[in-house]
Design a protein around this motif. Structure first.
Motif, PDB file in Angstrom:
ATOM      1  N   SER A  34     -43.790  77.000  91.703  1.00  8.45           N
ATOM      2  CA  SER A  34     -44.848  77.784  92.330  1.00  8.45           C
ATOM      3  C   SER A  34     -44.313  79.175  92.634  1.00  8.45           C
ATOM      4  O   SER A  34     -43.103  79.393  92.704  1.00  8.45           O
ATOM      5  CB  SER A  34     -45.342  77.112  93.620  1.00  8.45           C
ATOM      6  N   GLY A  35     -45.218  80.130  92.798  1.00  6.36           N
ATOM      7  CA  GLY A  35     -44.802  81.489  93.086  1.00  6.36           C
ATOM      8  C   GLY A  35     -44.898  82.393  91.869  1.00  6.36           C
ATOM      9  O   GLY A  35     -45.371  81.989  90.800  1.00  6.36           O
ATOM     10  N   TYR A  41     -41.056  79.576  84.516  1.00  6.42           N
ATOM     11  CA  TYR A  41     -40.415  78.262  84.608  1.00  6.42           C
ATOM     12  C   TYR A  41     -41.487  77.179  84.779  1.00  6.42           C
ATOM     13  O   TYR A  41     -41.597  76.564  85.842  1.00  6.42           O
ATOM     14  CB  TYR A  41     -39.422  78.247  85.772  1.00  6.42           C
ATOM     15  N   PRO A  42     -42.297  76.942  83.748  1.00  6.03           N
ATOM     16  CA  PRO A  42     -43.369  75.938  83.858  1.00  6.03           C
ATOM     17  C   PRO A  42     -42.800  74.527  83.890  1.00  6.03           C
ATOM     18  O   PRO A  42     -41.675  74.276  83.456  1.00  6.03           O
ATOM     19  CB  PRO A  42     -44.176  76.178  82.578  1.00  6.03           C
ATOM     20  N   VAL A  43     -43.592  73.592  84.403  1.00  5.49           N
ATOM     21  CA  VAL A  43     -43.200  72.183  84.410  1.00  5.49           C
ATOM     22  C   VAL A  43     -42.932  71.734  82.972  1.00  5.49           C
ATOM     23  O   VAL A  43     -43.727  71.978  82.069  1.00  5.49           O
ATOM     24  CB  VAL A  43     -44.309  71.317  85.037  1.00  5.49           C
ATOM     25  N   GLY A  44     -41.793  71.082  82.785  1.00  7.17           N
ATOM     26  CA  GLY A  44     -41.406  70.622  81.468  1.00  7.17           C
ATOM     27  C   GLY A  44     -40.392  71.492  80.774  1.00  7.17           C
ATOM     28  O   GLY A  44     -39.766  71.072  79.796  1.00  7.17           O
ATOM     29  N   ALA A  57     -39.028  86.646  95.372  1.00 11.98           N
ATOM     30  CA  ALA A  57     -39.443  86.228  96.705  1.00 11.98           C
ATOM     31  C   ALA A  57     -40.741  85.428  96.600  1.00 11.98           C
ATOM     32  O   ALA A  57     -41.665  85.812  95.883  1.00 11.98           O
ATOM     33  CB  ALA A  57     -39.654  87.444  97.597  1.00 11.98           C
ATOM     34  N   GLY A  58     -40.808  84.294  97.277  1.00 10.26           N
ATOM     35  CA  GLY A  58     -41.988  83.447  97.237  1.00 10.26           C
ATOM     36  C   GLY A  58     -41.951  82.383  96.168  1.00 10.26           C
ATOM     37  O   GLY A  58     -42.858  81.563  96.078  1.00 10.26           O
ATOM     38  N   ASP A  59     -40.884  82.359  95.355  1.00  5.38           N
ATOM     39  CA  ASP A  59     -40.751  81.354  94.299  1.00  5.38           C
ATOM     40  C   ASP A  59     -40.163  80.058  94.843  1.00  5.38           C
ATOM     41  O   ASP A  59     -39.298  80.075  95.732  1.00  5.38           O
ATOM     42  CB  ASP A  59     -39.822  81.856  93.180  1.00  5.38           C
ATOM     43  N   THR A  60     -40.615  78.939  94.279  1.00  5.09           N
ATOM     44  CA  THR A  60     -40.009  77.631  94.521  1.00  5.09           C
ATOM     45  C   THR A  60     -40.015  76.877  93.200  1.00  5.09           C
ATOM     46  O   THR A  60     -41.074  76.676  92.610  1.00  5.09           O
ATOM     47  CB  THR A  60     -40.779  76.815  95.573  1.00  5.09           C
ATOM     48  N   VAL A  61     -38.825  76.486  92.739  1.00  2.00           N
ATOM     49  CA  VAL A  61     -38.699  75.756  91.482  1.00  2.00           C
ATOM     50  C   VAL A  61     -37.870  74.498  91.736  1.00  2.00           C
ATOM     51  O   VAL A  61     -36.777  74.573  92.289  1.00  2.00           O
ATOM     52  CB  VAL A  61     -38.020  76.615  90.390  1.00  2.00           C
ATOM     53  N   ARG A  73     -35.302  78.085  96.049  1.00  3.37           N
ATOM     54  CA  ARG A  73     -36.318  78.864  96.760  1.00  3.37           C
ATOM     55  C   ARG A  73     -35.859  80.301  96.959  1.00  3.37           C
ATOM     56  O   ARG A  73     -34.688  80.561  97.236  1.00  3.37           O
ATOM     57  CB  ARG A  73     -36.602  78.262  98.138  1.00  3.37           C
ATOM     58  N   GLY A  74     -36.817  81.206  96.828  1.00  7.42           N
ATOM     59  CA  GLY A  74     -36.570  82.585  97.187  1.00  7.42           C
ATOM     60  C   GLY A  74     -35.888  83.414  96.114  1.00  7.42           C
ATOM     61  O   GLY A  74     -35.483  82.920  95.064  1.00  7.42           O
ATOM     62  N   SER A  75     -35.776  84.693  96.395  1.00 11.32           N
ATOM     63  CA  SER A  75     -35.191  85.636  95.454  1.00 11.32           C
ATOM     64  C   SER A  75     -33.713  85.351  95.225  1.00 11.32           C
ATOM     65  O   SER A  75     -32.968  85.048  96.158  1.00 11.32           O
ATOM     66  CB  SER A  75     -35.358  87.065  95.993  1.00 11.32           C
ATOM     67  N   GLY A  76     -33.288  85.388  93.957  1.00 11.98           N
ATOM     68  CA  GLY A  76     -31.876  85.162  93.652  1.00 11.98           C
ATOM     69  C   GLY A  76     -31.686  84.690  92.231  1.00 11.98           C
ATOM     70  O   GLY A  76     -32.643  84.414  91.508  1.00 11.98           O
TER      71      GLY A  76
END
Length: 242
Positions: A34-35, A41-44, A57-61, A73-76
């Motif tokens: 998400s984010g 980085y889609p599912v699969g 920022a705001g990403d979660t994988v 999570r987050g920027s990096g």
């Protein structure tokens, strides 16, 4: 054998070993995203151990692989090879075990403050869960409910108005048998489960030819078949084992 011949033999053996194909390292699999970077980085998507994962920022994988289930999570910039290796074989074996129905009584229910109850086995059919459902063994199928208190009767049919089979949960039971003689399951068969306290659930079964021996392989198979609810169950079970 002379000294020179021994040297030649060793050299030839080294060339043979060097020529052998190298097995590719197993890739980890994205199981949730998400984010802003979710499209990247889609599912699969498969990610190698040394590949760089660049998030904003705001990403979660969430990535499932040999190093465990990791939530980034987050920027990096992240590299999966830097993760500590966890032994998840026992948790994987338990969640994917193909076994006869066992009576699960009051002790199987979590405290209400511990979060929602999830099925303890990947192949149990959740009476609440609509959508694709992957099955490993069509000769033995079990229905599962998230409570144990009270009796509940469910009707199973091709639609919500016609019942070809019934399934009854006795008081204290979480599991009951799916009557395959009345409602056989094949790849692509669709049934509606109606009853209990919830709305009818339409389930389309997807039969796996074989169950992969590793979690990454099974995750990829579930994604391919569209069994996303089971993917969540698998990911959660392995994450709790770490």
């Amino acid at each position: 054998m002379s000294h020179s011949n021994k040297w030649l033999a060793r050299a030839f053996a080294g060339l043979v070993v060097a020529a052998l194909p190298v097995a590719p390292a197993a890739a980890d699999v994205v199981v949730a995203a998400s984010g802003p970077s979710a499209k990247t980085y889609p599912v699969g998507r498969k990610i190698g151990a040394t590949d760089k994962i660049v998030l904003q920022a705001g990403d979660t994988v969430t990535v499932l692989g040999a190093n465990g289930t990791r939530v980034l999570r987050g920027s990096g910039t992240y590299v999966l090879a830097n993760a500590a290796i966890n032994d998840r074989s026992n948790a994987y074996a338990l969640i994917t075990r193909q076994r006869s129905a066992q009576r699960m009584r009051t002790g199987a229910v979590r405290d209400v403050n511990a979060g929602p109850v999830t099925r303890p086995n990947l192949w149990y059919v959740d009476v609440r869960q609509a959508g694709p459902m992957c099955i490993a063994d069509t000769s033995e199928v079990r229905l599962w409910r998230p409570v144990t208190a009270g009796e509940q009767l469910y009707a199973i049919g091709m639609d919500s108005k016609t019942a070809s089979s019934k399934a009854n949960f006795n008081d204290g039971d979480m599991i009951t048998v799916w009557d395959l003689s009345q409602a056989p399951i094949t790849d692509g068969s669709t049934y509606v489960i109606a009853g209990g306290d919830g709305k009818p659930s339409e389930i389309t079964f997807r039969v796996l030819d074989a169950v992969p021996e590793d979690a990454e392989g099974l995750a990829a198979a579930l994604i391919e078949k569209g069994c996303m609810a089971q993917l969540d169950v698998l990911s959660s079970a392995l994450a709790q084992a770490e």
